[in-house]
Design an enzyme around this catalytic site. Structure first.
Site, mmCIF file in Angstrom:
data_model
loop_
_atom_site.group_PDB
_atom_site.id
_atom_site.type_symbol
_atom_site.label_atom_id
_atom_site.label_comp_id
_atom_site.label_asym_id
_atom_site.label_seq_id
_atom_site.Cartn_x
_atom_site.Cartn_y
_atom_site.Cartn_z
ATOM 1 N N CYS A 157 0.822 -1.207 0.000
ATOM 2 C CA CYS A 157 0.000 0.000 0.000
ATOM 3 C C CYS A 157 0.861 1.266 0.000
ATOM 4 O O CYS A 157 0.400 2.335 -0.414
ATOM 5 C CB CYS A 157 -0.946 0.007 1.194
ATOM 6 S SG CYS A 157 -0.108 -0.077 2.794
ATOM 7 N N ASN A 158 2.109 1.171 0.460
ATOM 8 C CA ASN A 158 2.963 2.344 0.553
ATOM 9 C C ASN A 158 4.030 2.437 -0.531
ATOM 10 O O ASN A 158 4.690 3.464 -0.660
ATOM 11 C CB ASN A 158 3.679 2.379 1.913
ATOM 12 C CG ASN A 158 2.761 2.808 3.022
ATOM 13 O OD1 ASN A 158 1.745 3.442 2.786
ATOM 14 N ND2 ASN A 158 3.098 2.444 4.241
ATOM 15 N N SER A 216 9.635 3.098 6.259
ATOM 16 C CA SER A 216 8.189 3.067 6.458
ATOM 17 C C SER A 216 7.706 4.352 7.119
ATOM 18 O O SER A 216 8.483 5.065 7.755
ATOM 19 C CB SER A 216 7.800 1.875 7.343
ATOM 20 O OG SER A 216 8.179 0.653 6.749
ATOM 21 N N GLN A 223 5.139 -5.158 9.457
ATOM 22 C CA GLN A 223 4.393 -5.703 8.325
ATOM 23 C C GLN A 223 5.239 -5.755 7.061
ATOM 24 O O GLN A 223 5.140 -6.681 6.264
ATOM 25 C CB GLN A 223 3.138 -4.865 8.088
ATOM 26 C CG GLN A 223 2.157 -5.531 7.139
ATOM 27 C CD GLN A 223 0.833 -4.786 7.094
ATOM 28 O OE1 GLN A 223 0.591 -3.886 7.885
ATOM 29 N NE2 GLN A 223 -0.019 -5.160 6.164
ATOM 30 N N GLY A 298 -13.614 -5.851 5.555
ATOM 31 C CA GLY A 298 -12.492 -6.674 5.101
ATOM 32 C C GLY A 298 -11.836 -7.372 6.276
ATOM 33 O O GLY A 298 -11.436 -6.716 7.239
ATOM 34 N N ALA A 299 -11.736 -8.700 6.205
ATOM 35 C CA ALA A 299 -11.138 -9.469 7.305
ATOM 36 C C ALA A 299 -9.886 -10.197 6.848
ATOM 37 O O ALA A 299 -9.557 -11.262 7.365
ATOM 38 C CB ALA A 299 -12.162 -10.472 7.858
ATOM 39 N N LYS A 301 -5.544 -9.828 5.993
ATOM 40 C CA LYS A 301 -4.417 -9.565 6.896
ATOM 41 C C LYS A 301 -4.517 -8.181 7.532
ATOM 42 O O LYS A 301 -4.359 -8.022 8.743
ATOM 43 C CB LYS A 301 -3.099 -9.688 6.124
ATOM 44 C CG LYS A 301 -2.782 -11.091 5.649
ATOM 45 C CD LYS A 301 -1.484 -11.108 4.865
ATOM 46 C CE LYS A 301 -1.183 -12.504 4.335
ATOM 47 N NZ LYS A 301 0.039 -12.535 3.506
#
Length: 556
Positions: A157-158, A216, A223, A298-299, A301
């Site tokens: 996502c990053n 990060s 993560q 959303g379930a 990770k």
């Protein structure tokens, strides 16, 4: 391109164009020499950009003079070659003694072409994102490019980063950038505006910093290390995820683990999911933290981590929307003291109407919430600030950008998590400095390992050469000893010959190793390698990189 007929019939203009279209940097330092028959004249038409080049070869006084010029500077390089050799050399051999040979012996480079939260907005990153299931296909397509030998994709996502082993830095970057544009629909000019490029040691250091959590938003978050591990897991068995790239990522995992163990950098640090929870609580009145109605969509990770962090902050009840109930049931089993209510996607808008805070973390390629959906939702109470919060940690985004225009709604995405990271700056800096020292040390070890690969072919060839001689001489010796010698004697003679060869090779082999275990420099090791290649005629006929480039072109 105009070439004398005898030469042109052997090497096509297309191949000559490919192998002679060197970048300007290679001309500035290379000695350019061609061995051609008398009266052969070669001229290359300048390309359509500002860089122009001219290669003129004429036979003068038994030698060859080659001139190369650019728009910015003129370089004249000359090499005298014995005319007696000309008639006995094939066109390919003549070509190999030129500047082309210098290019094809260039060492392949590790390059990273990337866009991250630090360089590109989420709108662009989501267009370039590659789902994990598509990584093997992407690696195959990247390695199909002319100058790319190995590849890996790290898409989160990053960040969206492509790591490659390029036979030529300039051409490799150009090909990968064009591939990114073709697969995403983003123009090359826009990608170039936001991308970052790093080569060799800089690329190595960057990946180590990423794995350690130094790059990060939330320093030391764990993560990203799991995501680097996933790159290795997905890459196993994929053609193109080769020795250099797999070695780089495996070493990055080691670095990430070591940094977290020795610096305790993860203590107090949070993941993107945790930062999302922190941000939501920062925006809510403190008195409403225990009573605010939480909805997690959303379930997977990320969603599971959001749920865990909400529980860690004291939340005891929440609604989870997911496609199936299996994952939600597993989370409920793990967190037995928390009331987790499952709802299907068909009830998503109904659940949002009853929620104060909505977390979204699905892999949907299209927005789950748009303006028309949200504007009709009932307002939230004043006890939670009167604003419904959407915290979207998905890429591509699950909440359309138009939703943020509504007055009674606040939308936050991954780019907004920077606000959460502002605390404890001094402590993070100290730990980051400790981590950087570890990364520098590990980078040297990785580069030493990679440098040692340079001499592996020579080591193998020298051993094979010595073994051929040993076997030939052993056979001569045994034949002179007659057929009636015992197995014990044969074994003793064989062991003797092996021992002599191993002791003779020990010194040269030691001087071919450059793995960081001694003070020997790479340049010294490579000098030893070239010397042994010359002394024992170990050089291969065609440069390895030339073979690779020709093989790729033949597949087109």
């Amino acid at each position: 391109m105009a070439v004398a007929s005898g030469f042109a019939t052997t090497i096509s203009g297309a191949k000559m164009e490919t192998l002679l279209s060197l970048n300007s940097s290679s001309y500035s330092t290379s000695s350019v020499s061609f061995v051609l028959p008398q009266d052969v004249r070669v001229s290359c038409k300048p390309p359509r950009n500002n860089y122009r080049r001219r290669v003129l070869l004429n036979h003068k006084g038994g030698g060859v003079r080659c001139e190369v010029s650019t728009a910015s500077n003129d370089v004249a390089l000359a090499a005298e070659i014995d005319p007696a050799r000309v008639s006995s050399m094939s066109a390919l051999e003549q070509l190999k003694t030129s500047a082309v040979d210098r290019y094809t012996k260039e060492r392949a480079s590790i390059v990273v072409i990337g866009l991250s939260i630090h360089t590109a907005p989420v709108e662009m990153r989501e267009k370039l994102a590659i789902p994990e299931a598509e990584w093997p296909r992407a690696i195959g397509e990247l390695c199909g490019l002319n100058h790319i030998e190995e590849a890996a994709v790290l898409s989160t996502c990053n960040r969206m980063e492509i790591y490659v082993v390029a036979l030529s830095q300039h051409r490799g970057v150009k090909e990968v950038t064009e591939w990114m544009s073709k697969t995403s629909g983003v123009p090359v000019s826009e990608i170039c505006e936001h991308r970052f490029l790093l080569h060799n040691n800089d690329a190595t250091q960057h990946l180590f910093e990423v794995s350690a959590g130094l790059d990060s938003l939330v320093l030391g978050e764990g993560q990203i290390l799991a995501q680097v591990k996933q790159v290795v897991k997905v890459g196993q068995g994929v053609v193109g995820f080769g020795r250099n790239i797999s070695g780089l990522f495996k070493h990055a995992i080691t670095v990430g683990k070591r940094v977290r163990t020795e610096t305790n950098i993860a203590a107090g640090a949070v993941s993107v999911s945790s930062a999302a929870v922190e941000l939501a609580l920062m925006k809510l009145p403190e008195s409403s933290h225990a009573s605010a109605r939480m909805l997690v969509i959303g379930a997977g990770k990320m969603g599971k981590l959001v749920i865990k962090h909400l529980v860690a902050k004291g939340c005891t009840e929440m609604v989870v929307v997911n496609r199936t109930e299996d994952r939600v049931a597993a989370i409920r089993e793990e967190l037995k003291d928390v009331e987790i209510i499952y709802k299907p996607f068909s009830d998503m808008l109904t659940c949002a109407a009853e929620a104060d805070v909505v977390f979204t973390s699905t892999s949907s390629e299209t927005p789950l919430f748009v303006r028309d959906d949200v504007k009709d939702l009932p307002p939230v109470g004043s006890e939670v600030g009167g604003l419904r919060l959407f915290v979207d940690i998905s890429v591509p985004r699950n909440v359309g950008s138009c939703v943020s225009d509504l007055e009674n709604v606040r939308v936050y995405n991954v780019d907004d998590l920077k606000e959460v990271v502002a605390a404890n700056k001094e402590d993070r800096l100290r730990k980051a400095m400790e981590a950087q020292a570890i990364i520098n040390e590990e980078s040297k070890q990785f580069e030493a390992w990679r440098d040692s690969l340079e001499t592996v072919p020579t080591i193998k060839k020298l051993r094979a050469y010595a073994e051929r001689i040993r076997l030939a001489e052993l056979e001569k010796c045994l034949s002179k000893m007659g057929d009636d010698i015992s197995k014990k004697t044969r074994r003793a003679v064989d062991d003797l010959s092996r021992g002599i060869v191993n002791k003779l090779l020990h010194g040269p082999m030691q001087h071919l190793r450059c793995d960081g275990s001694d003070s020997r420099t790479l340049s010294e090791t490579l000098e030893n390698m070239h010397a042994l290649n010359r002394m024992f005629s170990l050089e291969t006929e065609v440069a390895v990189l030339e073979q690779k480039i020709r093989a790729k072109q033949s597949q087109k």
